[in-house]
Design an enzyme around this catalytic site. Sequence first.
Site, mmCIF file in Angstrom:
data_model
loop_
_atom_site.group_PDB
_atom_site.id
_atom_site.type_symbol
_atom_site.label_atom_id
_atom_site.label_comp_id
_atom_site.label_asym_id
_atom_site.label_seq_id
_atom_site.Cartn_x
_atom_site.Cartn_y
_atom_site.Cartn_z
ATOM 1 N N ASP A 80 0.817 -1.214 0.000
ATOM 2 C CA ASP A 80 0.000 0.000 0.000
ATOM 3 C C ASP A 80 0.849 1.263 0.000
ATOM 4 O O ASP A 80 0.465 2.279 -0.588
ATOM 5 C CB ASP A 80 -0.933 0.009 1.209
ATOM 6 C CG ASP A 80 -2.148 -0.872 1.003
ATOM 7 O OD1 ASP A 80 -2.099 -1.746 0.128
ATOM 8 O OD2 ASP A 80 -3.145 -0.701 1.735
ATOM 9 N N CYS A 121 1.760 -8.177 5.114
ATOM 10 C CA CYS A 121 1.369 -6.783 4.916
ATOM 11 C C CYS A 121 -0.060 -6.607 4.408
ATOM 12 O O CYS A 121 -0.608 -7.486 3.739
ATOM 13 C CB CYS A 121 2.337 -6.105 3.951
ATOM 14 S SG CYS A 121 3.989 -5.918 4.642
ATOM 15 N N ASP A 122 -0.598 -5.445 4.758
ATOM 16 C CA ASP A 122 -1.779 -4.868 4.138
ATOM 17 C C ASP A 122 -2.910 -5.869 3.893
ATOM 18 O O ASP A 122 -3.491 -6.381 4.829
ATOM 19 C CB ASP A 122 -1.357 -4.123 2.866
ATOM 20 C CG ASP A 122 -0.336 -3.027 3.200
ATOM 21 O OD1 ASP A 122 -0.547 -2.333 4.197
ATOM 22 O OD2 ASP A 122 0.658 -2.888 2.488
ATOM 23 N N LYS A 123 -3.204 -6.204 2.635
ATOM 24 C CA LYS A 123 -4.378 -7.025 2.330
ATOM 25 C C LYS A 123 -4.076 -8.519 2.306
ATOM 26 O O LYS A 123 -4.981 -9.326 2.122
ATOM 27 C CB LYS A 123 -4.977 -6.610 0.973
ATOM 28 C CG LYS A 123 -5.227 -5.116 0.854
ATOM 29 C CD LYS A 123 -6.058 -4.586 2.015
ATOM 30 C CE LYS A 123 -6.033 -3.078 2.087
ATOM 31 N NZ LYS A 123 -4.764 -2.509 2.534
ATOM 32 N N CYS A 194 5.711 -2.357 8.148
ATOM 33 C CA CYS A 194 6.056 -1.030 8.665
ATOM 34 C C CYS A 194 5.898 -0.992 10.180
ATOM 35 O O CYS A 194 4.982 -1.592 10.735
ATOM 36 C CB CYS A 194 5.205 0.028 7.992
ATOM 37 S SG CYS A 194 5.475 0.103 6.204
ATOM 38 N N GLU A 446 -6.969 4.363 -0.284
ATOM 39 C CA GLU A 446 -6.640 5.024 0.973
ATOM 40 C C GLU A 446 -6.374 6.509 0.758
ATOM 41 O O GLU A 446 -5.827 6.909 -0.268
ATOM 42 C CB GLU A 446 -5.412 4.366 1.613
ATOM 43 C CG GLU A 446 -5.696 2.964 2.109
ATOM 44 C CD GLU A 446 -4.509 2.305 2.771
ATOM 45 O OE1 GLU A 446 -4.712 1.276 3.423
ATOM 46 O OE2 GLU A 446 -3.378 2.814 2.633
ATOM 47 N N SER A 472 -5.117 4.684 5.494
ATOM 48 C CA SER A 472 -3.995 3.854 5.912
ATOM 49 C C SER A 472 -3.990 3.783 7.431
ATOM 50 O O SER A 472 -4.494 4.684 8.114
ATOM 51 C CB SER A 472 -2.687 4.481 5.426
ATOM 52 O OG SER A 472 -1.590 3.940 6.105
#
Length: 564
Positions: A80, A121-123, A194, A446, A472
């Site tokens: 992302d 991560c993310d999705k 992150c 986002e 985000s």
Amino acid sequence: MRSDQIKKGDQQAPARSLLHATGQIKEPTDMNKPFVAICNSYIDIVPGHVHLRELANIAKEAIREAGAIPFEFNTIGVDDGIAMGHIGMRYSLPSREIIADAAETVINAHWFDGVFYIPNCDKITPGMLMAAVRTNVPAIFCSGGPMKAGLSAQGKALTLSSMFEAVGAFKGGSMTQEEFLDMEQNACPTCGSCAGMFTANSMNCLMEVLGLALPYNGTALAVSDQRREMIRQAAFQLVENIKNDLKPRDIVTKEALDDAFALDMAMGGSTNTVLHTLAIANEAGVDYDLKRINEIAKRTPYLSKIAPSSSYSMHDVHEAGGVPAIINELMKKEGTLHPDRVTVTGKTLRENNEGKEIQNEDVIHPLDNPYDKEGGLSILYGNLAPNGAVIKVGGVDPEIKTFKGKAICFDSHDEAVEAIDNHTVREGHVVVIRYEGPKGGPGMPEMLAPTSSIVGRGLGKDVALITDGRFSGATRGIAVGHVSPEAASGGPIGLIHDGDEITIDLTNRTLDVEVSDEVLEQRKSERKPFKAKVKTGYLARYTALVTSANTGGVMKVPEYLIEE
């Protein structure tokens, strides 16, 4: 075993020939052992995933050592942070559905007995979780782990959110070129997700309390020996769970989803967790009302404030006791969690976490000294959001309980960013960004660039933003997202005009535009119907099938095709 479908009987001799050709069948007796899929998500362009090939190899060795046969396959992944602020962000949320569908396809086509999921991560984590609940094959999750926090030349702790806000500060003239470049080169010092409480780490922490991952899954660093040992232990546990037929739907219940939201409240997690947890509930066949989240918020204290809401990183949380310490603290307040339900360890949530005390009360506050007596997320309702909207109250200045301002409306992310950068947006404005929902975006992109620019320019207390898009996990400030229904589906956010007064009431959890019902109805009659922005390819199909944010933004088959 499920895998007997592809390896037993004379009729499966051709399949056995192909299995021998893989090189994974070392001995004739291997055909009598469980077949375990390793659903990996290694990809070079995502720093949270560059090391997952190594972790998968550790899992393979441990699975074989435990008496099963491993077979690795890979899913896609979108970063992302790299996809932010351009057409790439339209693909981020939709990638969740591809990941779920791809994993389902491989698992069911080859009749695996169990699945070892390696997301980060993310999705990717929610996509894999949707697949796990959908296929309901014994499964365990072990993520890649968070990266270390960065450090600026001045000794300031950095995360990716620091970098996004630095863009606004640099453009606004409050940061030098040298400072800007220093942050760019030091914000992300290692592999891993992150370092703050963004979407990836929020979801990986939630995996612990849901019960599908081992303790410390959400906080042990990507580069640590503990992460590698966790992979081994998870592999042994999965093979044991295959023997005991412990399945995801035995674990992911309504009570488990309640507890996921409770942990999210206690840690001030990403608003994206609401979207993903509702999608998981859909896969589990659990009818989960958004209003339930506010009930959980009222009984759950906010115990750990992590970047972007503070300077603390996920490693700081780990050193302070990790998620087990937070769960243990919440269990001390009766009625906050459901601690006696089963988890992937074969033990209860209570047994996994009891006695894990806080090691640093600056990072994780005890019950008698919370940041707030209520949780860090809220669902808002009102004439602007009849089906709900989400705000991370933990990321809002504690002094702000109500915000009133004049609407300044934009029909796209890019228009809003331009207006913020050229100072069209001023103190007292409520920035309205619409037609950026699941259908409208498409893909519900986002809005990190506009929120970061607002904060970076020093307007975080003076400008609010509402959108039918999402945020985000790095977002902070007065930012309301997931406004439902979205503008593309006829929602009232599409009826707001510049200058309309909007009230965001965090105490009463309301979101209203101060315009009469009669005026809104008149505007509705004059509105032109929405037309899809993308006509071909995956995003066109996604636009046609995706549902509202308040139901998780999942893709559903039209009812007329499944009616009996």
